[in-house]
Design a protein around this motif. Structure first.
Motif, PDB file in Angstrom:
ATOM      1  N   HIS A 168      10.165  -3.867   8.309  1.00  0.00           N
ATOM      2  CA  HIS A 168      10.843  -5.221   8.168  1.00  0.00           C
ATOM      3  C   HIS A 168      11.087  -5.727   6.937  1.00  0.00           C
ATOM      4  N   ALA A 169      10.677  -5.427   5.510  1.00  0.00           N
ATOM      5  CA  ALA A 169      10.972  -5.663   4.441  1.00  0.00           C
ATOM      6  C   ALA A 169      12.344  -5.017   4.168  1.00  0.00           C
ATOM      7  N   GLU A 170      12.547  -3.718   4.566  1.00  0.00           N
ATOM      8  CA  GLU A 170      13.676  -3.082   4.515  1.00  0.00           C
ATOM      9  C   GLU A 170      14.838  -3.718   5.347  1.00  0.00           C
ATOM     10  N   ILE A 171      14.667  -4.035   6.388  1.00  0.00           N
ATOM     11  CA  ILE A 171      15.727  -4.654   7.240  1.00  0.00           C
ATOM     12  C   ILE A 171      15.968  -6.111   6.445  1.00  0.00           C
ATOM     13  N   ALA A 172      15.196  -7.003   6.143  1.00  0.00           N
ATOM     14  CA  ALA A 172      15.340  -8.053   5.267  1.00  0.00           C
ATOM     15  C   ALA A 172      16.228  -7.994   4.204  1.00  0.00           C
ATOM     16  N   ARG A 173      15.746  -6.741   3.356  1.00  0.00           N
ATOM     17  CA  ARG A 173      16.697  -6.494   1.970  1.00  0.00           C
ATOM     18  C   ARG A 173      18.159  -5.960   2.588  1.00  0.00           C
ATOM     19  N   VAL A 174      18.128  -5.245   3.527  1.00  0.00           N
ATOM     20  CA  VAL A 174      19.551  -4.996   3.840  1.00  0.00           C
ATOM     21  C   VAL A 174      20.470  -5.962   4.425  1.00  0.00           C
TER      22      VAL A 174
ATOM     23  N   GLN B  90       0.924  -1.017   0.114  1.00  0.00           N
ATOM     24  CA  GLN B  90       0.020   0.092   0.092  1.00  0.00           C
ATOM     25  C   GLN B  90       0.741   1.392  -0.103  1.00  0.00           C
ATOM     26  N   ARG B  91       2.040   1.228  -0.530  1.00  0.00           N
ATOM     27  CA  ARG B  91       3.069   2.387  -0.550  1.00  0.00           C
ATOM     28  C   ARG B  91       3.789   2.408  -1.860  1.00  0.00           C
ATOM     29  N   ILE B  92       4.296   3.465  -2.290  1.00  0.00           N
ATOM     30  CA  ILE B  92       5.081   3.549  -3.538  1.00  0.00           C
ATOM     31  C   ILE B  92       6.540   3.505  -3.190  1.00  0.00           C
ATOM     32  N   VAL B  93       7.163   2.379  -3.440  1.00  0.00           N
ATOM     33  CA  VAL B  93       8.505   2.099  -3.012  1.00  0.00           C
ATOM     34  C   VAL B  93       9.460   2.269  -4.010  1.00  0.00           C
ATOM     35  N   THR B  94      10.263   3.257  -4.304  1.00  0.00           N
ATOM     36  CA  THR B  94      11.081   3.689  -5.397  1.00  0.00           C
ATOM     37  C   THR B  94      12.487   3.605  -4.791  1.00  0.00           C
ATOM     38  N   ALA B  95      12.939   3.796  -3.483  1.00  0.00           N
ATOM     39  CA  ALA B  95      14.193   3.973  -2.879  1.00  0.00           C
ATOM     40  C   ALA B  95      15.123   2.793  -3.114  1.00  0.00           C
ATOM     41  N   THR B  96      15.574   2.526  -4.148  1.00  0.00           N
ATOM     42  CA  THR B  96      16.580   1.302  -4.534  1.00  0.00           C
ATOM     43  C   THR B  96      17.609   1.900  -5.257  1.00  0.00           C
ATOM     44  N   GLU B  97      18.662   1.206  -5.361  1.00  0.00           N
ATOM     45  CA  GLU B  97      19.938   1.657  -6.041  1.00  0.00           C
ATOM     46  C   GLU B  97      19.679   1.678  -7.693  1.00  0.00           C
ATOM     47  N   GLU B  98      18.560   0.976  -8.103  1.00  0.00           N
ATOM     48  CA  GLU B  98      18.195   1.036  -9.529  1.00  0.00           C
ATOM     49  C   GLU B  98      17.343   2.062 -10.063  1.00  0.00           C
TER      50      GLU B  98
ATOM     51  N   ILE C  21      -9.974   3.017  11.275  1.00  0.00           N
ATOM     52  CA  ILE C  21      -9.280   1.980  10.632  1.00  0.00           C
ATOM     53  C   ILE C  21      -8.159   2.222   9.574  1.00  0.00           C
ATOM     54  N   GLY C  22      -8.235   3.360   9.119  1.00  0.00           N
ATOM     55  CA  GLY C  22      -7.121   3.931   8.102  1.00  0.00           C
ATOM     56  C   GLY C  22      -5.852   3.868   9.019  1.00  0.00           C
ATOM     57  N   ALA C  23      -6.008   4.619  10.190  1.00  0.00           N
ATOM     58  CA  ALA C  23      -4.741   4.828  11.087  1.00  0.00           C
ATOM     59  C   ALA C  23      -4.164   3.378  11.567  1.00  0.00           C
ATOM     60  N   THR C  24      -4.987   2.397  11.918  1.00  0.00           N
ATOM     61  CA  THR C  24      -4.274   0.965  12.380  1.00  0.00           C
ATOM     62  C   THR C  24      -3.914   0.230  11.212  1.00  0.00           C
ATOM     63  N   LEU C  25      -4.625   0.263  10.110  1.00  0.00           N
ATOM     64  CA  LEU C  25      -3.753  -0.574   9.141  1.00  0.00           C
ATOM     65  C   LEU C  25      -2.442   0.182   8.528  1.00  0.00           C
ATOM     66  N   ALA C  26      -2.464   1.696   8.326  1.00  0.00           N
ATOM     67  CA  ALA C  26      -1.297   2.201   7.708  1.00  0.00           C
ATOM     68  C   ALA C  26      -0.176   1.976   8.707  1.00  0.00           C
ATOM     69  N   ALA C  27      -0.417   1.893  10.116  1.00  0.00           N
ATOM     70  CA  ALA C  27       0.605   1.833  11.031  1.00  0.00           C
ATOM     71  C   ALA C  27       1.199   0.375  10.617  1.00  0.00           C
ATOM     72  N   LEU C  28       0.434  -0.746  10.398  1.00  0.00           N
ATOM     73  CA  LEU C  28       0.913  -2.064  10.376  1.00  0.00           C
ATOM     74  C   LEU C  28       1.388  -2.165   8.836  1.00  0.00           C
ATOM     75  N   ASP C  29       0.988  -1.307   7.890  1.00  0.00           N
ATOM     76  CA  ASP C  29       2.065  -1.443   6.796  1.00  0.00           C
ATOM     77  C   ASP C  29       3.276  -0.923   6.771  1.00  0.00           C
ATOM     78  N   ALA C  30       3.394   0.260   7.702  1.00  0.00           N
ATOM     79  CA  ALA C  30       4.394   0.871   7.814  1.00  0.00           C
ATOM     80  C   ALA C  30       5.645   0.030   8.607  1.00  0.00           C
ATOM     81  N   LYS C  31       5.082  -0.929   9.501  1.00  0.00           N
ATOM     82  CA  LYS C  31       5.982  -1.921  10.167  1.00  0.00           C
ATOM     83  C   LYS C  31       6.267  -3.065   9.018  1.00  0.00           C
ATOM     84  N   ILE C  32       5.391  -3.495   8.277  1.00  0.00           N
ATOM     85  CA  ILE C  32       5.648  -4.522   7.269  1.00  0.00           C
ATOM     86  C   ILE C  32       6.942  -3.861   6.365  1.00  0.00           C
ATOM     87  N   GLN C  33       6.753  -2.685   5.996  1.00  0.00           N
ATOM     88  CA  GLN C  33       7.639  -2.133   5.067  1.00  0.00           C
ATOM     89  C   GLN C  33       9.079  -1.899   5.691  1.00  0.00           C
TER      90      GLN C  33
END
Length: 219
Positions: free
Chosen positions: A192-198, A56-64, A178-190
């Motif tokens: 953790h995904a960044e930690i996994a990538r690094v 649910q986010r735009i993710v463009t911050a990559t080396e490419e 509803i929006g705030a609760t799920l947005a907070a979870l999306d931020a945590k998912i993102q």
């Protein structure tokens, strides 16, 4: 069950087709031959691509990211009506249909790929952008979308079909929660995904160093 079939909304909730909640539903501008070869690195106006939509986010911050396609600045000046604004919502309409993302200030002024649809809410909005993004990513809406694309060789949704998607609309206070609760979870998912990538990148570098003797293994 779809978003509304055989379902009675709670008291105070309503149901409306998506087109009635939006000021506009717009697909991205067609790309031309003159756009070929232009990237963010050589000064083109950035373009949000379907692959940039994640969690649910735009993710463009990559080396490419600098190598991603972009629109030449001189042509971008003719495409003002396709520029993104904070609070817009993007939805994939071709290929991997149904992924969505909320546009933040970071991507204001960018353009978006023709395989994406931009949902723009009116100033006197009945739904918040955060709630609508959460709703579009939920099971009921995703099932509704899949049911209308499953039979196609290349899954796709028309603008008209997108506008027919039924949306359950709770009172404003509940939308906010509803929006705030799920947005907070999306931020945590993102996060953790960044930690996994690094960590994966670090593991690759470490493995190369260990396997070549550049870094001695310690007991």
């Amino acid at each position: 069950m779809t978003a509304t079939d055989e379902f009675v909304p709670p008291v105070g909730w309503s149901c409306s087709p998506l087109r009635e909640l939006c000021a506009s539903i717009q697909s991205g501008p067609s790309r031309r031959a003159e756009d070929k070869g232009h990237t963010q690195a050589n000064g083109g106006l950035p373009l949000v691509l379907p692959r940039h939509l994640a969690e649910q986010r735009i993710v463009t911050a990559t080396e490419e990211a600098g190598a991603d396609p972009a629109i030449p600045r001189h042509r971008a000046r003719t495409l003002v009506k396709y520029e993104l604004a904070e609070g817009d919502i993007l939805l994939t309409r071709t290929g991997t249909v149904g992924r969505c993302a909320l546009v933040t200030g970071e991507h204001t002024g960018w353009l978006f790929h023709p395989n994406l649809v931009r949902l723009r809410l009116p100033e006197s909005r009945r739904v918040s952008a955060a709630y609508l993004t959460a709703y579009l990513s939920a099971t009921a809406a995703q099932d509704w979308i899949r049911a209308r694309t499953a039979s196609a060789v290349i899954p796709s949704l028309s603008i008209r079909t997108v506008g027919e998607l039924p949306v359950l609309v709770p009172p404003a206070a509940e939308q906010a929660m509803i929006g705030a609760t799920l947005a907070a979870l999306d931020a945590k998912i993102q996060a953790h995904a960044e930690i996994a990538r690094v960590t994966r990148d670090y593991r690759s570098v470490l493995a190369d160093a260990l396997m070549t003797g550049t870094l001695p293994a310690e007991p």
